[in-house]
Scaffold this active site. Structure first.
Site, short mmCIF file in Angstrom:
data_model
loop_
_atom_site.label_atom_id
_atom_site.label_comp_id
_atom_site.label_asym_id
_atom_site.label_seq_id
_atom_site.Cartn_x
_atom_site.Cartn_y
_atom_site.Cartn_z
N ASP A 3 0.91 -1.40 0.29
CA ASP A 3 0.51 -0.03 0.18
C ASP A 3 0.78 1.07 0.13
O ASP A 3 2.04 1.20 -0.42
CB ASP A 3 -1.24 0.41 1.11
CG ASP A 3 -0.37 0.11 2.41
OD1 ASP A 3 1.09 0.38 3.09
OD2 ASP A 3 -1.52 0.49 3.68
N CYS A 37 3.21 -3.06 3.72
CA CYS A 37 2.55 -1.83 4.14
C CYS A 37 3.49 -1.20 5.25
O CYS A 37 4.47 -0.82 5.42
CB CYS A 37 1.41 -1.92 4.58
SG CYS A 37 0.58 -3.25 6.60
N THR A 60 3.16 -0.86 8.76
CA THR A 60 3.60 -1.95 9.52
C THR A 60 4.28 -3.11 8.93
O THR A 60 4.57 -3.92 9.91
CB THR A 60 2.70 -2.02 10.84
OG1 THR A 60 1.81 -2.64 10.60
CG2 THR A 60 2.71 -0.60 11.14
N HIS A 95 11.38 -22.86 9.90
CA HIS A 95 10.78 -23.45 10.85
C HIS A 95 9.57 -23.44 9.96
O HIS A 95 8.30 -24.00 9.97
CB HIS A 95 10.84 -23.13 11.59
CG HIS A 95 12.25 -23.02 12.65
ND1 HIS A 95 12.60 -23.20 13.95
CD2 HIS A 95 13.63 -23.81 12.10
CE1 HIS A 95 13.53 -23.58 14.16
NE2 HIS A 95 14.25 -24.15 13.11
#
Ligand code: RB5
Length: 149
Positions: free
Chosen positions: A7, A64, A66, A97
Site C-alpha cells: 500500500d 505496508c 507496519t 521453521h
C-alpha cells in the site's frame, strides 16, 4: 516467480526490493499499488496472497506501514503462511521453521536497505522440514477445521 505488493505505507520499500529483483534477474509480478496515494491495503495483500495460493508465484512479499495489516489480510487466504519480519533472524527462521510463503514488512518500521536484506534472506532460505513439517501441517489442519489436540 515472486509476487510483490504494497500500500502507500510500503511503497518505498517495495520499490527498493523491486530494484534488487531487477539487478539480480529475479522474476516478479508487481501487484501494486504504484503511487503514494492512500489506498486500502487488504486489496494488495489479497492480490499477492491469491498469486501465491494458486501457484502463480512460489513466494510473496507484501509491504505496508507496519507489515501487520497486510499479514492479517494475507493469512485469511487458504494456504497462506504470512509472517511479519523486522530483522534478519526472523526472515531466516520463518522460512526454516514455519515454511512461510509470504513475508510482510513495514515501510514505517525498517528502511530500504533492511527491506532488501530481509527479502534476499527470505527468498534464499529453504524450509528445513523434519520436525517442523508436522507443525506446519498442524497449522493447515487448524485452517481446515480438523485440528485435534
Ligand atoms: C496506512 O496508513 C497503514 O495503516 C497501513 O499501511 C498499515 O500499516 C496497516 O497495517
Amino acid at each position: 516467480m515472486i509476487a510483490i505488493g504494497c500500500d502507500h505505507g510500503g511503497l518505498n520499500i517495495k520499490n527498493a526490493v523491486i530494484e534488487y529483483f531487477k539487478e539480480n534477474g529475479i522474476e516478479y509480478t508487481d501487484c501494486g499499488c504504484y503511487t503514494d496515494e492512500s489506498v486500502d491495503y487488504p486489496i494488495y495483500a489479497y492480490k499477492v496472497a491469491q498469486s501465491v495460493a494458486t501457484g502463480g508465484a512460489e513466494l510473496g512479499i507484501i509491504c505496508c506501514g507496519t507489515g501487520i495489516g497486510v499479514s492479517m489480510a494475507a493469512n485469511k487466504v487458504k494456504g497462506i503462511r504470512a509472517a511479519v519480519c523486522t530483522d534478519e533472524f526472523c526472515a531466516e527462521m520463518t522460512r526454516r521453521h514455519n515454511n512461510a510463503n509470504i513475508m510482510c514488512m513495514g515501510g514505517r518500521v525498517i528502511d530500504e536497505a533492511k527491506a532488501v536484506k530481509l527479502a534476499s534472506i527470505f527468498l534464499n532460505t529453504p524450509f528445513e522440514g523434519g520436525r517442523h513439517e508436522k507443525r506446519v501441517n498442524m497449522i493447515t489442519e487448524i485452517e481446515n477445521g480438523d485440528f485435534k489436540i
